[in-house]
Design a protein around this motif. Sequence first.
Motif, PDB file in Angstrom:
ATOM      1  N   ALA B  54       0.813  -1.210   0.028  1.00  0.00           N
ATOM      2  CA  ALA B  54      -0.006   0.037  -0.025  1.00  0.00           C
ATOM      3  C   ALA B  54       0.678   1.285   0.162  1.00  0.00           C
ATOM      4  O   ALA B  54       0.538   2.266  -0.541  1.00  0.00           O
ATOM      5  N   TRP B  55       1.730   1.203   0.639  1.00  0.00           N
ATOM      6  CA  TRP B  55       2.751   2.401   1.053  1.00  0.00           C
ATOM      7  C   TRP B  55       3.474   2.723  -0.467  1.00  0.00           C
ATOM      8  O   TRP B  55       3.678   3.930  -0.730  1.00  0.00           O
ATOM      9  N   SER B  58       1.030   4.343  -2.972  1.00  0.00           N
ATOM     10  CA  SER B  58       1.065   5.756  -2.744  1.00  0.00           C
ATOM     11  C   SER B  58       1.940   6.532  -3.824  1.00  0.00           C
ATOM     12  O   SER B  58       1.754   7.824  -4.183  1.00  0.00           O
ATOM     13  N   PHE B  59       3.028   6.120  -3.752  1.00  0.00           N
ATOM     14  CA  PHE B  59       4.183   6.714  -4.643  1.00  0.00           C
ATOM     15  C   PHE B  59       3.662   6.621  -6.109  1.00  0.00           C
ATOM     16  O   PHE B  59       3.929   7.659  -6.789  1.00  0.00           O
ATOM     17  N   CYS B  62       1.302   9.440  -6.593  1.00  0.00           N
ATOM     18  CA  CYS B  62       1.972  10.891  -6.517  1.00  0.00           C
ATOM     19  C   CYS B  62       2.600  10.840  -7.964  1.00  0.00           C
ATOM     20  O   CYS B  62       2.611  12.020  -8.548  1.00  0.00           O
ATOM     21  N   THR B  95      12.820  17.434  -4.133  1.00  0.00           N
ATOM     22  CA  THR B  95      12.740  17.041  -2.785  1.00  0.00           C
ATOM     23  C   THR B  95      11.906  15.987  -2.459  1.00  0.00           C
ATOM     24  O   THR B  95      11.807  14.914  -1.939  1.00  0.00           O
ATOM     25  N   HIS B  96      10.537  16.117  -3.304  1.00  0.00           N
ATOM     26  CA  HIS B  96       9.462  15.231  -3.196  1.00  0.00           C
ATOM     27  C   HIS B  96       9.965  13.940  -3.741  1.00  0.00           C
ATOM     28  O   HIS B  96       9.736  12.765  -3.104  1.00  0.00           O
ATOM     29  N   THR B  99      12.664  12.003  -1.886  1.00  0.00           N
ATOM     30  CA  THR B  99      12.178  11.548  -0.597  1.00  0.00           C
ATOM     31  C   THR B  99      11.460  10.326  -0.736  1.00  0.00           C
ATOM     32  O   THR B  99      11.559   9.322  -0.121  1.00  0.00           O
ATOM     33  N   THR B 100      10.645  10.171  -1.782  1.00  0.00           N
ATOM     34  CA  THR B 100      10.001   8.943  -2.353  1.00  0.00           C
ATOM     35  C   THR B 100      10.901   7.652  -2.304  1.00  0.00           C
ATOM     36  O   THR B 100      10.440   6.518  -2.196  1.00  0.00           O
ATOM     37  N   ILE B 102      13.639   7.336  -0.560  1.00  0.00           N
ATOM     38  CA  ILE B 102      14.619   6.757   0.425  1.00  0.00           C
ATOM     39  C   ILE B 102      13.693   5.553   1.191  1.00  0.00           C
ATOM     40  O   ILE B 102      14.559   4.331   1.252  1.00  0.00           O
ATOM     41  N   PRO B 103      12.438   5.444   1.213  1.00  0.00           N
ATOM     42  CA  PRO B 103      11.846   4.148   2.110  1.00  0.00           C
ATOM     43  C   PRO B 103      11.919   2.857   1.048  1.00  0.00           C
ATOM     44  O   PRO B 103      12.076   1.869   1.507  1.00  0.00           O
ATOM     45  N   SER B 106      15.263   1.457   1.312  1.00  0.00           N
ATOM     46  CA  SER B 106      15.462   1.014   2.672  1.00  0.00           C
ATOM     47  C   SER B 106      14.693  -0.229   2.644  1.00  0.00           C
ATOM     48  O   SER B 106      15.148  -1.241   3.368  1.00  0.00           O
ATOM     49  N   HIS B 107      13.699  -0.409   1.952  1.00  0.00           N
ATOM     50  CA  HIS B 107      12.905  -1.705   1.839  1.00  0.00           C
ATOM     51  C   HIS B 107      13.573  -2.691   1.197  1.00  0.00           C
ATOM     52  O   HIS B 107      13.583  -3.749   1.562  1.00  0.00           O
ATOM     53  N   TYR B 110      16.873  -3.789   3.561  1.00  0.00           N
ATOM     54  CA  TYR B 110      16.690  -4.366   4.655  1.00  0.00           C
ATOM     55  C   TYR B 110      15.638  -5.188   4.990  1.00  0.00           C
ATOM     56  O   TYR B 110      15.310  -5.859   6.158  1.00  0.00           O
ATOM     57  N   HIS B 111      14.417  -5.311   4.156  1.00  0.00           N
ATOM     58  CA  HIS B 111      13.115  -5.833   4.227  1.00  0.00           C
ATOM     59  C   HIS B 111      13.702  -7.477   4.044  1.00  0.00           C
ATOM     60  O   HIS B 111      14.157  -7.662   3.321  1.00  0.00           O
TER      61      HIS B 111
END
Lengths: 167, 167
Positions: B54-55, B58-59, B62, B95-96, B99-100, B102-103, B106-107, B110-111
């Motif tokens: 879901a997260w 959202s991108f 966007c 910036t927007h 920022t999208t 980064i997660p 990370s996912h 590290y997930h």
Amino acid sequence: MKVFIGWRMAKAIGPDHKINLATSWQIVNDKALVNTIGWYCREFKDPMMVDPPAWFKSFCVCEILVQFPFFFVGAYAFFKGNCRWIRIPVLVYGTHVATTVIPIVSHILYHDFSTGQHPGPSTDKERYTLAAIYSPYFIIPMMMVLRMLFSSEFKRVTTMKGNKKTK
Amino acid sequence: MKVFIGWRMAKAIGPDHKINLATSWQIVNDKALVNTIGWYCREFKDPMMVDPPAWFKSFCVCEILVQFPFFFVGAYAFFKGNCRWIRIPVLVYGTHVATTVIPIVSHILYHDFSTGQHPGPSTDKERYTLAAIYSPYFIIPMMMVLRMLFSSEFKRVTTMKGNKKTK
């Protein structure tokens, strides 16, 4: 704006980072804090705070490395007043913070938490309540961005002779 | 910058949005496209593209609502040249977008994908390869932000008399 900056400063230097640190990396061992986290997670069913996924942890890192240092800059500028140089930093900061909330709210509203180890929101009411807790981190930064974009207080001033000046 | 804008435009009006639409909402039924997604997901083990959480969705929203319309504005300004008014929009856009990513990175890094329905990166090499695929969406927007912040081409010009002017 000042209230938000002050609130975020208090949050930054107060329990929030400790909560992130405590939940993400288990390096804080404070009984009262652990109890607070437990109460919050039970009350609002926020599994991200007790067992943050990797993508959510990246935002905690951003909060510590980017947002935390900026609180002091922003607080200084807003409390001092008449600091037009804060316009660009706030635009970048506000866009960054607002963007981080989008996936969090999407996760809260649409993710299936039934298979998770920790209780998550399942009913619409629970999802909306938890989303509402995070929503100020979208709404207020967006207000800051819009103010920086459109407020004459921070925009260029055009003189009668047609020269554009900035302070 | 022009190459990036052009690439993103091609991506926006090309297969990428269709891929997002196809994978997220199953509204596109194109055999070649489905085959392409299948090949990509097998080759690079990207479960987000075949079954986006879901997260991540959202991108995609966007990208369609914010980034897609901006491509045309950015492309116009960059190809026309000498458009200082693009500074603030690019700062917000860059910036927007950064920022999208980064997660997402990370996912990827590290997930634990071992419990997922679809194959995900497990070895360091697979994780770094997939992260590298997404990294241009962080690096290039950040370059755009830094250029807008520090390039004299877009910054205020200070005259000999000490007056600050903007074009």
